[in-house]
Motif scaffolding. Sequence first.
Motif, PDB file in Angstrom:
ATOM      1  N   THR A 121      16.860 -64.786  84.807  1.00 37.42           N
ATOM      2  CA  THR A 121      16.182 -64.660  83.515  1.00 37.42           C
ATOM      3  C   THR A 121      16.892 -63.658  82.607  1.00 37.42           C
ATOM      4  N   LEU A 122      17.132 -62.464  83.131  1.00 38.68           N
ATOM      5  CA  LEU A 122      17.745 -61.415  82.325  1.00 38.68           C
ATOM      6  C   LEU A 122      19.199 -61.729  81.993  1.00 38.68           C
ATOM      7  N   GLY A 123      19.923 -62.272  82.985  1.00 36.14           N
ATOM      8  CA  GLY A 123      21.322 -62.625  82.731  1.00 36.14           C
ATOM      9  C   GLY A 123      21.439 -63.680  81.653  1.00 36.14           C
ATOM     10  N   SER A 124      20.574 -64.688  81.693  1.00 36.15           N
ATOM     11  CA  SER A 124      20.616 -65.758  80.696  1.00 36.15           C
ATOM     12  C   SER A 124      20.295 -65.234  79.298  1.00 36.15           C
ATOM     13  N   ILE A 125      19.247 -64.403  79.203  1.00 31.74           N
ATOM     14  CA  ILE A 125      18.870 -63.853  77.898  1.00 31.74           C
ATOM     15  C   ILE A 125      19.981 -62.975  77.332  1.00 31.74           C
ATOM     16  N   ALA A 126      20.590 -62.150  78.203  1.00 30.65           N
ATOM     17  CA  ALA A 126      21.665 -61.262  77.753  1.00 30.65           C
ATOM     18  C   ALA A 126      22.859 -62.062  77.256  1.00 30.65           C
ATOM     19  N   LEU A 127      23.225 -63.118  77.963  1.00 25.94           N
ATOM     20  CA  LEU A 127      24.367 -63.937  77.553  1.00 25.94           C
ATOM     21  C   LEU A 127      24.081 -64.688  76.262  1.00 25.94           C
ATOM     22  N   LEU A 128      22.857 -65.173  76.099  1.00 25.61           N
ATOM     23  CA  LEU A 128      22.485 -65.859  74.863  1.00 25.61           C
ATOM     24  C   LEU A 128      22.538 -64.916  73.662  1.00 25.61           C
ATOM     25  N   ARG A 129      22.281 -63.650  73.914  1.00 26.62           N
ATOM     26  CA  ARG A 129      22.364 -62.642  72.847  1.00 26.62           C
ATOM     27  C   ARG A 129      23.805 -62.229  72.574  1.00 26.62           C
ATOM     28  N   GLY A 130      24.724 -62.688  73.389  1.00 25.57           N
ATOM     29  CA  GLY A 130      26.118 -62.305  73.228  1.00 25.57           C
ATOM     30  C   GLY A 130      26.448 -60.973  73.840  1.00 25.57           C
ATOM     31  N   ALA A 131      25.546 -60.447  74.674  1.00 23.25           N
ATOM     32  CA  ALA A 131      25.787 -59.154  75.315  1.00 23.25           C
ATOM     33  C   ALA A 131      26.621 -59.333  76.585  1.00 23.25           C
ATOM     34  N   THR A 132      27.293 -58.275  76.976  1.00 25.40           N
ATOM     35  CA  THR A 132      28.086 -58.269  78.203  1.00 25.40           C
ATOM     36  C   THR A 132      27.337 -57.509  79.274  1.00 25.40           C
ATOM     37  N   LEU A 133      27.171 -58.121  80.431  1.00 21.49           N
ATOM     38  CA  LEU A 133      26.477 -57.446  81.522  1.00 21.49           C
ATOM     39  C   LEU A 133      27.371 -56.354  82.100  1.00 21.49           C
ATOM     40  N   PRO A 134      26.906 -55.102  82.089  1.00 21.63           N
ATOM     41  CA  PRO A 134      27.729 -53.970  82.572  1.00 21.63           C
ATOM     42  C   PRO A 134      27.753 -53.897  84.093  1.00 21.63           C
ATOM     43  N   LEU A 135      28.446 -54.844  84.729  1.00 26.13           N
ATOM     44  CA  LEU A 135      28.468 -54.916  86.187  1.00 26.13           C
ATOM     45  C   LEU A 135      29.446 -53.931  86.812  1.00 26.13           C
ATOM     46  N   LEU A 136      30.618 -53.803  86.242  1.00 22.49           N
ATOM     47  CA  LEU A 136      31.678 -53.010  86.857  1.00 22.49           C
ATOM     48  C   LEU A 136      31.704 -51.578  86.315  1.00 22.49           C
ATOM     49  N   ARG A 137      30.598 -50.886  86.509  1.00 16.62           N
ATOM     50  CA  ARG A 137      30.499 -49.482  86.103  1.00 16.62           C
ATOM     51  C   ARG A 137      29.938 -48.666  87.254  1.00 16.62           C
ATOM     52  N   ARG A 138      30.437 -47.442  87.378  1.00 19.22           N
ATOM     53  CA  ARG A 138      30.030 -46.611  88.507  1.00 19.22           C
ATOM     54  C   ARG A 138      28.533 -46.345  88.510  1.00 19.22           C
ATOM     55  N   VAL A 139      27.934 -46.194  87.337  1.00 23.18           N
ATOM     56  CA  VAL A 139      26.505 -45.899  87.257  1.00 23.18           C
ATOM     57  C   VAL A 139      25.659 -47.036  87.806  1.00 23.18           C
ATOM     58  N   ARG A 140      26.228 -48.254  87.858  1.00 20.97           N
ATOM     59  CA  ARG A 140      25.488 -49.397  88.393  1.00 20.97           C
ATOM     60  C   ARG A 140      25.207 -49.249  89.878  1.00 20.97           C
ATOM     61  N   ILE A 141      26.010 -48.430  90.569  1.00 21.38           N
ATOM     62  CA  ILE A 141      25.779 -48.215  91.995  1.00 21.38           C
ATOM     63  C   ILE A 141      24.393 -47.607  92.204  1.00 21.38           C
TER      64      ILE A 141
END
Length: 276
Positions: free
Chosen positions: A46-66
């Motif tokens: 749900t969140l991934g789809s909404i973020a992509l439709l908004r043109g946002a980039t999912l911040p996956l490769l960041r240290r804080v994501r750990i």
Amino acid sequence: MRLILLTLITMCAFAANSLLTRAAVEGGHIGPGAFAVLRVAAGAMTLGSIALLRGATLPLLRRVRIVGAVSLTAYMVGFSMAYMTLDAGLGALILFGVTQITMFGHAAITGQVPTARQVTGACVAFCGLVLVLWPGEESVTDPAGAALMCLAGLGWAAYTIAGRTAADPLATTGANFILCLPLIAVLLYKSGLEADQTGMFLAVVCGAVTSGLGYALWYSVLRQMQGATAAVVQLSVPVIAIIAGAVMLGEVVTPIVMIAAALVVGGIGWSVTAKR
């Protein structure tokens, strides 16, 4: 007024998580492992789809994501497993009691010197948790379930603290859900994977709506209020869950739970409304 409405919706979503999980897992519709995996997968989609439709980039490769992924995993695992034995309201009380005491301790450790009022309030809240967790013949709490919910509380506290700096709440929450999905699948792959249609439906609603969208909304609300205010409003969740659990699930509210709830909510409320 808008902030108050959004906050109220968020708190109801948090309470609904307890009700949905309890109804699905304890009701025998789905195992805790399957519920957690479906919940996170639905939230991630749900969140991934909404973020992509908004043109946002999912911040996956960041240290804080750990921190976000690991803390969310701890919360999800403890939460799902605990509701095999705990009532919805009791579980919410333990969850948010542990969460607020942990956040209070974090604030003290990071240089925010507590006042006498804050220390007193924290001690009262801790006494409430001790009352509801105390073992013995009169205990209303399953020890294993309580321990798992304490783990969930520690995870939610870390998740909330980390979320205060989120630049894009929806994209950040989506990234956290995606990254914690394989962790949960590995940890719970033997923990009850059976499910019927009712259980799967409840898990998807819990993941996509009350968790995914609810957490994204919470990250957004957090940026508009002070830390003390955020702590106070979360105290409404156990109360909502206890009342809703009694009305909707037929759960019995014992005097011990009522006294413990008063101590936890009152103690933390007294603590976080101090002027400093």
